[in-house]
Design a protein around this motif. Structure first.
Motif, mmCIF file in Angstrom:
data_model
loop_
_atom_site.group_PDB
_atom_site.id
_atom_site.type_symbol
_atom_site.label_atom_id
_atom_site.label_comp_id
_atom_site.label_asym_id
_atom_site.label_seq_id
_atom_site.Cartn_x
_atom_site.Cartn_y
_atom_site.Cartn_z
ATOM 1 N N SER A 1 -10.951 9.871 -42.399
ATOM 2 C CA SER A 1 -10.727 8.311 -42.851
ATOM 3 C C SER A 1 -12.099 8.142 -43.743
ATOM 4 O O SER A 1 -12.808 8.928 -44.110
ATOM 5 C CB SER A 1 -11.019 7.686 -41.626
ATOM 6 N N GLU A 2 -12.000 6.923 -44.108
ATOM 7 C CA GLU A 2 -13.281 6.563 -44.796
ATOM 8 C C GLU A 2 -14.649 6.705 -44.264
ATOM 9 O O GLU A 2 -15.702 7.273 -44.795
ATOM 10 C CB GLU A 2 -13.301 4.960 -45.117
ATOM 11 N N GLU A 3 -14.968 6.630 -42.881
ATOM 12 C CA GLU A 3 -16.126 6.787 -42.187
ATOM 13 C C GLU A 3 -16.129 7.718 -41.202
ATOM 14 O O GLU A 3 -17.158 8.261 -40.683
ATOM 15 C CB GLU A 3 -16.594 5.495 -41.595
ATOM 16 N N VAL A 4 -14.814 8.457 -40.845
ATOM 17 C CA VAL A 4 -14.925 9.509 -39.984
ATOM 18 C C VAL A 4 -14.025 10.694 -40.224
ATOM 19 O O VAL A 4 -13.165 10.325 -41.086
ATOM 20 C CB VAL A 4 -14.585 8.933 -38.466
ATOM 21 N N GLY A 5 -14.055 11.696 -39.679
ATOM 22 C CA GLY A 5 -13.415 12.863 -39.913
ATOM 23 C C GLY A 5 -12.729 13.526 -38.685
ATOM 24 O O GLY A 5 -13.448 13.345 -37.585
ATOM 25 N N LYS A 6 -11.823 13.948 -38.983
ATOM 26 C CA LYS A 6 -11.115 14.841 -37.816
ATOM 27 C C LYS A 6 -11.388 16.420 -37.774
ATOM 28 O O LYS A 6 -11.008 17.057 -38.890
ATOM 29 C CB LYS A 6 -9.354 14.565 -37.624
ATOM 30 N N ILE A 7 -11.805 17.064 -36.867
ATOM 31 C CA ILE A 7 -12.106 18.347 -36.757
ATOM 32 C C ILE A 7 -11.305 19.194 -35.829
ATOM 33 O O ILE A 7 -11.484 18.901 -34.484
ATOM 34 C CB ILE A 7 -13.645 18.532 -36.625
ATOM 35 N N THR B 1 -22.637 13.914 -36.839
ATOM 36 C CA THR B 1 -22.546 13.788 -35.539
ATOM 37 C C THR B 1 -21.354 13.746 -34.658
ATOM 38 O O THR B 1 -20.521 13.058 -35.299
ATOM 39 C CB THR B 1 -23.595 12.655 -35.114
ATOM 40 N N ILE B 2 -21.101 14.651 -33.880
ATOM 41 C CA ILE B 2 -19.779 14.589 -33.231
ATOM 42 C C ILE B 2 -19.730 13.124 -32.238
ATOM 43 O O ILE B 2 -20.652 13.231 -31.602
ATOM 44 C CB ILE B 2 -19.474 15.776 -32.302
ATOM 45 N N ILE B 3 -18.802 12.228 -32.727
ATOM 46 C CA ILE B 3 -18.967 10.985 -31.781
ATOM 47 C C ILE B 3 -17.747 10.951 -30.698
ATOM 48 O O ILE B 3 -17.985 9.919 -29.938
ATOM 49 C CB ILE B 3 -18.896 9.877 -32.759
ATOM 50 N N SER B 4 -16.700 11.910 -30.880
ATOM 51 C CA SER B 4 -15.732 11.946 -29.621
ATOM 52 C C SER B 4 -15.280 13.240 -29.712
ATOM 53 O O SER B 4 -15.163 14.041 -30.647
ATOM 54 C CB SER B 4 -14.867 10.900 -30.167
ATOM 55 N N ARG B 5 -14.295 13.418 -28.464
ATOM 56 C CA ARG B 5 -13.410 14.413 -28.428
ATOM 57 C C ARG B 5 -12.389 13.931 -27.565
ATOM 58 O O ARG B 5 -12.073 14.109 -26.604
ATOM 59 C CB ARG B 5 -14.292 15.772 -27.587
ATOM 60 N N PRO B 6 -11.478 13.527 -28.492
ATOM 61 C CA PRO B 6 -10.072 12.896 -27.808
ATOM 62 C C PRO B 6 -9.145 13.646 -27.112
ATOM 63 O O PRO B 6 -8.322 13.482 -26.367
ATOM 64 C CB PRO B 6 -9.734 12.151 -28.933
ATOM 65 N N SER B 7 -9.299 15.135 -27.363
ATOM 66 C CA SER B 7 -8.632 16.111 -26.814
ATOM 67 C C SER B 7 -9.122 17.250 -26.895
ATOM 68 O O SER B 7 -10.304 17.357 -27.606
ATOM 69 C CB SER B 7 -7.095 16.043 -27.562
ATOM 70 N N LYS B 8 -8.633 18.381 -26.287
ATOM 71 C CA LYS B 8 -9.432 19.642 -26.082
ATOM 72 C C LYS B 8 -9.483 20.414 -27.385
ATOM 73 O O LYS B 8 -10.513 20.999 -27.745
ATOM 74 C CB LYS B 8 -8.373 20.434 -25.266
ATOM 75 N N ASN B 9 -8.713 20.073 -28.375
ATOM 76 C CA ASN B 9 -8.610 20.641 -29.685
ATOM 77 C C ASN B 9 -9.071 19.913 -30.849
ATOM 78 O O ASN B 9 -8.865 20.073 -32.030
ATOM 79 C CB ASN B 9 -7.241 21.364 -29.989
ATOM 80 N N LEU B 10 -9.779 18.657 -30.540
ATOM 81 C CA LEU B 10 -10.161 17.759 -31.630
ATOM 82 C C LEU B 10 -11.431 17.141 -31.517
ATOM 83 O O LEU B 10 -11.736 16.536 -30.246
ATOM 84 C CB LEU B 10 -9.073 16.846 -31.765
ATOM 85 N N PHE B 11 -12.351 17.288 -32.441
ATOM 86 C CA PHE B 11 -13.730 16.287 -32.428
ATOM 87 C C PHE B 11 -13.521 15.397 -33.580
ATOM 88 O O PHE B 11 -12.603 15.674 -34.390
ATOM 89 C CB PHE B 11 -14.644 17.273 -32.968
ATOM 90 N N ILE B 12 -14.082 14.184 -33.167
ATOM 91 C CA ILE B 12 -14.154 13.339 -34.296
ATOM 92 C C ILE B 12 -15.781 13.139 -34.702
ATOM 93 O O ILE B 12 -16.477 13.227 -33.860
ATOM 94 C CB ILE B 12 -13.640 11.798 -33.916
ATOM 95 N N VAL B 13 -15.917 13.102 -35.983
ATOM 96 C CA VAL B 13 -17.476 13.330 -36.638
ATOM 97 C C VAL B 13 -17.500 12.230 -37.350
ATOM 98 O O VAL B 13 -16.334 11.582 -38.042
ATOM 99 C CB VAL B 13 -17.661 14.702 -37.425
#
Length: 370
Positions: free
Chosen positions: A308-314, A259-271
């Motif tokens: 990272s261990e529990e999240v990914g940068k997309i 699940t996408i849990i954050s969009r800290p910037s226009k070009n980045l999702f955190i999953v």
């Protein structure tokens, strides 16, 4: 339950894709009169191993003694160990399996063979074995020109019977382009043909010539030198196989649902899928064709750039309609190591969850009895 109702992260398995993968490879073996003995370290599941047998596999190539015991206990009647076993405790466990199944060994040295022969004499048992040939991976096995010398030395062991030669062209995973797979397949054929020829010329019977890797399988399945094929990755496929043009995205049956849990910037999702799901693997032998940490299924504009261990940068390249709360599927770079990260996978058809499949042979050793 609907697929979209699952909690995340979760490993999900497209059963239609899985079954098609099993069928395609088995049909090719049947068509070309080859025995299929798939490597089971990919899935480490008794359920999936039994499916491979039901589809027509003649036996299984196992990664560990634990796998061998689990599959034999489920009724599998043929097991091959692809590596020399020299630990006495493991040897005794393997010998115990001979009461229920055909057990085939593999050697590339005298010391392990002697240890085995000494134990087999005590039990009055004779077992078959392959001589391992180095076809370019430079890990296990002897070079073709060394095989006759080794075969002559192994001949002293009366409780071991030579049945043939085997190899694993795993260096195919280190190629720089999909076009370089074919030369590895050609090398595989040439090396094994040479080893077989030298043995026969020196009076040895070579009943079986075995090889195995998913990328080269499709090149060598119709070659007359081989009569046993042992690919492993093909039930799941993965991003590495995609990069080698071995399969298509829809063939990749195992994915990590996140699940996408954050969009800290226009070009980045955190999953919510991290290294404890996908690992940091870019191939066991360092595939130069892999640039990220997985492939987001159906979204060419998304790149998994960090874990990272529990999240990914997309990374988002261009526009996307996805938003926080949406679910995505990530095809792992290396499905074999990812399956080992979980105790189960969720089997589905369409958007419907239909069964839970245990990944039940993940241990590296049986718990010792104190």
């Amino acid at each position: 339950m609907k697929l979209n109702e699952l909690s995340t992260p979760n490993f999900i398995l497209n059963l239609d894709a899985l079954e098609n993968n099993l069928k395609v490879v088995q049909d090719l073996c049947n068509k070309n009169n080859k025995q299929l003995w798939p490597m089971t370290k990919t899935h480490k599941s008794t359920k999936l191993a039994k499916m491979q047998i039901e589809y027509g596999a003649k036996g299984l190539l196992v990664g560990t003694i634990d796998e061998a015991e689990s599959f034999v206990n489920e009724g599998v009647e043929g097991i091959t160990f692809p590596y020399p076993i020299s630990n006495i405790a493991n040897i005794k466990r393997a010998i115990e399996l001979t009461k229920k199944a055909r057990i085939i060994l593999s050697f590339d040295n005298i010391d392990a063979a002697k240890t085995w022969n000494d134990e087999l004499i005590k039990q009055n048992i004779t077992l078959e074995y392959f001589i391992l040939i180095n076809s370019g991976l430079n890990r296990l096995g002897v070079k073709p020109e060394e095989v006759v010398s080794l075969a002559k030395e192994l001949k002293q062991f009366n409780n071991l019977k030579l049945m043939g030669i085997s190899t694993h062209p795993g260096h195919v995973y280190g190629v720089m382009s999909a076009e370089e797979v074919s030369p590895i397949s050609k090398q595989e054929i040439e090396v094994m043909s040479k080893a077989k020829k030298l043995l026969i010329e020196n009076g040895f019977d070579v009943a079986f010539v075995a090889t195995g890797s998913t990328p080269t399988f499709f090149d060598v399945v119709d070659n007359e030198v081989f009569n046993i094929l042992r690919p492993g990755n093909y039930p799941f496929y993965d991003n590495i196989q995609l990069s080698l043009d071995i399969c298509k995205e829809e063939d990749c049956s195992l994915t990590a649902l996140g699940t996408i849990i954050s969009r800290p910037s226009k070009n980045l999702f955190i999953v919510d899928v991290g290294s404890k799901c996908l690992g940091l693997d870019k191939g066991a032998h360092g595939s130069a064709l892999i640039t990220g940490f997985g492939k987001v299924k159906g979204h060419e504009n998304l790149n998994v750039i960090g874990l990272s261990e529990e999240v990914g940068k997309i990374e988002i390249v261009g526009d996307t309609d996805l938003k926080v709360g949406d679910k995505i599927e990530i095809i792992p770079n290396h499905s074999c190591s990812c399956a080992n990260m979980t105790s189960y996978v969720v089997g589905y058809r369409g958007d419907e969850v239909v069964e839970i499949i245990d990944i039940d042979v993940r241990g590296n050793s049986k718990k010792p009895v104190l």
